[in-house]
Design an enzyme around this catalytic site. Structure first.
Site, PDB file in Angstrom:
ATOM      1  N   GLU A   2      18.964   3.258 -18.465  1.00 26.20           N
ATOM      2  CA  GLU A   2      18.340   3.634 -17.203  1.00 26.20           C
ATOM      3  C   GLU A   2      16.838   3.861 -17.383  1.00 26.20           C
ATOM      4  OE1 GLU A   2      22.196   6.186 -15.555  1.00 26.20           O
ATOM      5  OE2 GLU A   2      20.330   7.227 -16.058  1.00 26.20           O
ATOM      6  N   LYS A  11      13.480   5.837 -17.525  1.00 26.71           N
ATOM      7  CA  LYS A  11      13.065   7.218 -17.787  1.00 26.71           C
ATOM      8  C   LYS A  11      11.840   7.496 -16.938  1.00 26.71           C
ATOM      9  CE  LYS A  11      11.849  10.699 -21.139  1.00 26.71           C
ATOM     10  NZ  LYS A  11      11.011  11.353 -20.105  1.00 26.71           N
ATOM     11  N   ARG A  58      12.104  17.493 -13.017  1.00 30.17           N
ATOM     12  CA  ARG A  58      13.572  17.510 -12.994  1.00 30.17           C
ATOM     13  C   ARG A  58      14.044  18.422 -11.864  1.00 30.17           C
ATOM     14  NH1 ARG A  58      16.996  16.572 -17.555  1.00 30.17           N
ATOM     15  NH2 ARG A  58      19.142  16.312 -16.816  1.00 30.17           N
ATOM     16  N   ARG A  66      14.302  22.393 -13.830  1.00 29.32           N
ATOM     17  CA  ARG A  66      15.029  22.426 -15.107  1.00 29.32           C
ATOM     18  C   ARG A  66      15.034  23.821 -15.711  1.00 29.32           C
ATOM     19  NH1 ARG A  66      12.897  18.946 -19.730  1.00 29.32           N
ATOM     20  NH2 ARG A  66      13.967  20.481 -21.000  1.00 29.32           N
ATOM     21  N   GLU A  78      15.231  13.546 -10.580  1.00 28.14           N
ATOM     22  CA  GLU A  78      13.814  13.887 -10.683  1.00 28.14           C
ATOM     23  C   GLU A  78      13.119  13.527  -9.386  1.00 28.14           C
ATOM     24  OE1 GLU A  78      11.473  13.047 -14.038  1.00 28.14           O
ATOM     25  OE2 GLU A  78      13.108  13.191 -15.483  1.00 28.14           O
ATOM     26  N   PHE A  90      20.244  10.615 -11.017  1.00 25.25           N
ATOM     27  CA  PHE A  90      20.907   9.862 -12.085  1.00 25.25           C
ATOM     28  C   PHE A  90      22.217  10.488 -12.544  1.00 25.25           C
ATOM     29  CE2 PHE A  90      17.093  12.067 -13.830  1.00 25.25           C
ATOM     30  CZ  PHE A  90      17.728  13.141 -14.454  1.00 25.25           C
ATOM     31  N   ARG A 134      20.892  19.280 -25.714  1.00 26.12           N
ATOM     32  CA  ARG A 134      20.173  18.040 -26.021  1.00 26.12           C
ATOM     33  C   ARG A 134      21.105  17.251 -26.928  1.00 26.12           C
ATOM     34  NH1 ARG A 134      14.818  16.932 -25.484  1.00 26.12           N
ATOM     35  NH2 ARG A 134      14.245  19.124 -25.300  1.00 26.12           N
ATOM     36  N   LYS A 175      16.572   8.991 -25.420  1.00 18.91           N
ATOM     37  CA  LYS A 175      15.414   8.466 -24.700  1.00 18.91           C
ATOM     38  C   LYS A 175      14.558   7.648 -25.653  1.00 18.91           C
ATOM     39  CE  LYS A 175      12.989  12.904 -25.272  1.00 18.91           C
ATOM     40  NZ  LYS A 175      12.358  14.032 -24.574  1.00 18.91           N
TER      41      LYS A 175
END
Length: 515
Positions: free
Chosen positions: A208, A210, A215, A230, A259, A299, A376, A382
Site C-alpha cells: 500500500e 505510505k 494518523r 495516534r 491518515e 487503510f 510495531r 514500511k
C-alpha cells in the site's frame, strides 16, 4: 502498602539491568499490594504523580529534614498529602506548602526521602516504565503478559487493568475489550531494509501507499463521531471533514484507521508541516478548512457493525473496509500477483508510481496478520527510499559562530527494551534558522541540567532523522552510530514511547566499519 516497600523496590530495580530481575522485583511488590494501591504504585514506579505537576521543586526540598527512624508512611497517605498540597492557594500559600513538604519529609525514612525527592522532581530513573509494570502485574496475578498488554491497550489504563487483575485474577482481563468511542493505540509499521527483502520476509502481503500525514482513528456510534490522533488526542472539533464523511458511510458503529493529508492543485501531497498546522488549528476551524481542506485516506478497520475486527486476518479486514469506505478514501494498493515473481514486479512498479505521486514509499502488510494495537510488529513493514528513524532528543549543545546563543548539536537516542534511551550520536545538519529558534525555546523548557556547553533535557521530544547507514562506534553505549545523520523534521505528533528502538536501528542496514 508502606512507601518503604515501594522505595526499596525502586532502588533495587534501578540497580539491575536484567529485565527478568526487574520483572521479578515488580511482581513481588504487586503481590504485596492491595488493588486500591495500584493507581498510585504504577505511576510512582514510572516517576509520575497521579495529580500531575503540583509545584514541588528543589526550592521546597532544599531544607534538610532529619529522617524518621521507622517506616510509617503508606502510599495512600502520601497520595493524600500530595493531593492536599495541590489544593493550597491564596495568601500564605508558600509558607503552608513548605510546611506540608517538611511534615511529609519528616515522616519519611532516609530511603523514603531519597525516593520522594526523585519522584517530586521528576528524577526517578529506575526504568520501571509501564511495559515492565504490566509484566510484573501479569506475573503477580498468574496471567499471560500478552493478555495484560492487550487489556491495557484496549482498556486505556494500566492502573484500571492492574486493579481489576489483583482483585479478581486473570479472568478480569476479558472485560477490557475494544469499545467504539474509546481510542486505542494504533498498530505501527517497522522499518524495512528494501522492497525485495520485505516481500521475502512477509510472504503473501498487500503493498500500500505510505502517506505522510496525520494518523487518525475515526469512531462512529450512530450520529456520534469522534476523531483521535495516534497519541489518542481527541481532535474531533478540528476536522469537520471527517465527521461529515463518517456520517455519510453505510455503517453506523465502526472504527476506522487512516491518515489525513492535504493535496495541492496538482493532486500531489502538500508538506506534512502544512497538515500538522491545519490539524493543530483550534480557533477558526471553518476558515482553516476553507484555506486547507484535508483528504482522509483509510487503510484499516478495527470494528464494524459494533464488533471488533482486531483478530481477523488483514485480508478479511480489507474486505470489510472496502464495504464501508468508498474507493477514493481507501488507500491505494498494488495488484496482487499470481506468484512471487509477478507480485514482486507489481510491487516495484507500484513503489515507483507512488514516489512519482509524491508519497513517501510503501507499507507491506501480511495478509494473515491480526491488528496488534500499540505494537510495531513484524507483519507491517514500511519501505522508503531514504532511511529515517524517529529518535528522541536527549541533550543539545550551545552553538558557536552564527549559531551562538542557539541550542544546535542534538544528542539522539533510541528506545531500549526497559524504556530508557541509548545515545546513537549527534547532528546539527538539516537545521534551518527557524528550527534553531524553535528548538532552543522548546528544549529550554525541557532542561533538567547543564554541563558546560551541553544542556540535558527530559527525553520527550521526537525528531525524524535521515541517515545513510549505521556503523560500529566505541563512543556510544550500543556500539553503533548513524552515518551522515541529518534532521528532517520534528514529530510533535509522537510520544517518546513511539520512537524507534535500538533493535530498529540495528535492523536498518548492514554495519559499516568503525568511525
Amino acid at each position: 502498602m508502606l512507601l518503604d516497600a515501594l522505595a526499596r523496590v525502586s532502588r533495587d530495580v534501578a540497580a539491575t539491568s536484567a529485565r527478568s530481575k526487574k520483572t521479578a522485583l515488580l511482581a513481588e511488590l504487586f503481590r504485596a499490594a492491595a488493588p486500591e494501591d495500584v493507581p498510585i504504585v504504577v505511576p510512582y514506579l514510572s516517576g509520575r504523580l497521579p495529580q500531575g505537576r503540583i509545584g514541588i521543586g528543589w526550592n521546597l526540598l532544599r531544607e534538610t529534614v532529619p529522617p524518621a527512624a521507622q517506616p510509617t508512611l503508606t502510599v495512600a497517605g502520601v497520595d493524600a498529602a500530595l493531593t492536599a498540597f495541590a489544593t493550597v492557594a491564596g495568601r500564605g500559600a508558600q509558607t503552608e506548602r513548605a510546611g506540608l513538604v517538611r511534615e511529609l519529609m519528616a515522616a519519611a525514612t532516609e530511603e523514603e526521602q531519597r525516593f520522594l525527592r526523585g519522584l517530586l522532581t521528576g528524577e526517578v530513573r529506575q526504568g520501571a516504565l509501564d511495559a515492565l509494570a504490566a509484566e510484573g502485574l501479569a506475573v503477580a496475578a498468574g496471567a499471560a503478559p500478552a493478555d495484560v498488554r492487550r487489556a491495557v491497550m484496549l482498556g486505556g489504563s494500566l492502573t484500571a487493568v492492574g486493579r481489576a487483575l489483583l482483585a479478581e485474577g486473570p479472568g478480569a482481563l476479558t472485560r477490557f475489550t475494544l469499545r467504539v468511542g474509546r481510542a486505542v493505540p494504533p498498530m505501527l509499521a517497522s522499518p524495512g531494509k528494501s522492497l525485495d527483502e520485505a516481500l521475502a520476509k512477509l510472504g503473501p502481503c498487500a503493498v500500500e501507499e505510505k502517506l505522510d500525514g496525520i494518523r487518525v482513528q475515526v469512531h462512529r456510534d450512530g450520529d456520534e463521531v469522534r476523531v483521535f490522533t495516534r497519541t489518542l488526542e481527541d481532535i474531533t472539533d478540528r476536522i469537520p471533514e471527517l465527521i461529515d464523511l463518517a456520517r455519510e458511510l453505510e455503517g453506523d458503529r465502526f472504527v476506522l484507521d487512516g491518515e489525513v493529508i492535504a493535496l495541492g492543485a496538482d493532486g500531489r501531497p502538500l508538506p506534512f508541516q502544512d497538515v500538522a498546522g491545519r490539524v493543530g488549528s483550534r480557533l477558526d476551524v471553518a476558515a482553516a478548512r476553507e484555506a486547507l481542506p484535508l483528504s482522509p485516506v483509510f487503510f484499516d478497520v478495527l470494528a464494524a457493525d459494533g464488533e471488533s475486527t482486531l483478530d481477523l486476518p488483514y485480508r478479511e479486514r480489507r474486505l470489510r473496509l472496502e464495504r464501508l469506505v468508498p474507493g477514493p478514501q481507501c488507500v491505494r494498493r498494488a495488484e496482487e500477483g499470481t506468484d512471487d515473481t509477478e507480485t514482486a514486479v507489481a510491487a516495484r512498479a507500484f513503489l515507483a508510481r507512488t514516489l512519482e505521486r509524491g508519497h513517501e514509499g510503501v507499507v507491506l502488510k501480511a495478509l494473515d496478520a491480526p491488528y496488534q494495537t500499540g505494537r510495531r510488529g513484524a507483519s507491517w513493514l514500511k519501505v522508503k527510499p531514504v532511511h529515517t528513524l524517529d529518535l528522541v532528543v536527549l541533550a543539545a549543545e550551545w552553538g558557536h559562530g552564527r549559531r551562538t546563543g542557539k541550542l544546535s548539536n542534538l544528542h539522539l537516542g533510541a528506545l531500549r527494551p526497559d524504556g530508557s534511551f541509548a545515545m546513537l550520536g549527534k547532528t546539527f545538519k538539516g537545521l534551518t534558522d527557524a528550527m534553531l529558534e524553535w528548538q532552543t525555546e522548546r528544549l529550554g523548557a525541557l532542561k533538567v541540567s547543564e554541563e558546560g556547553y551541553v544542556v540535558h533535557v527530559r527525553p520527550e521530544l521526537v525528531v525524524e532523522i535521515a541517515f545513510d547507514g549505521i556503523q560500529r562506534s566505541t563512543r556510544y553505549p550500543e556500539g553503533v552510530t548513524l552515518r551522515f545523520a541529518r534532521v528532517v523534521r520534528y514529530r510533535e505528533d509522537k510520544r517518546a514511547s513511539d520512537a524507534n528502538t535500538v533493535a530498529d536501528v540495528l535492523a536498518s542496514g548492514p554495519l559499516r566499519a568503525d568511525d
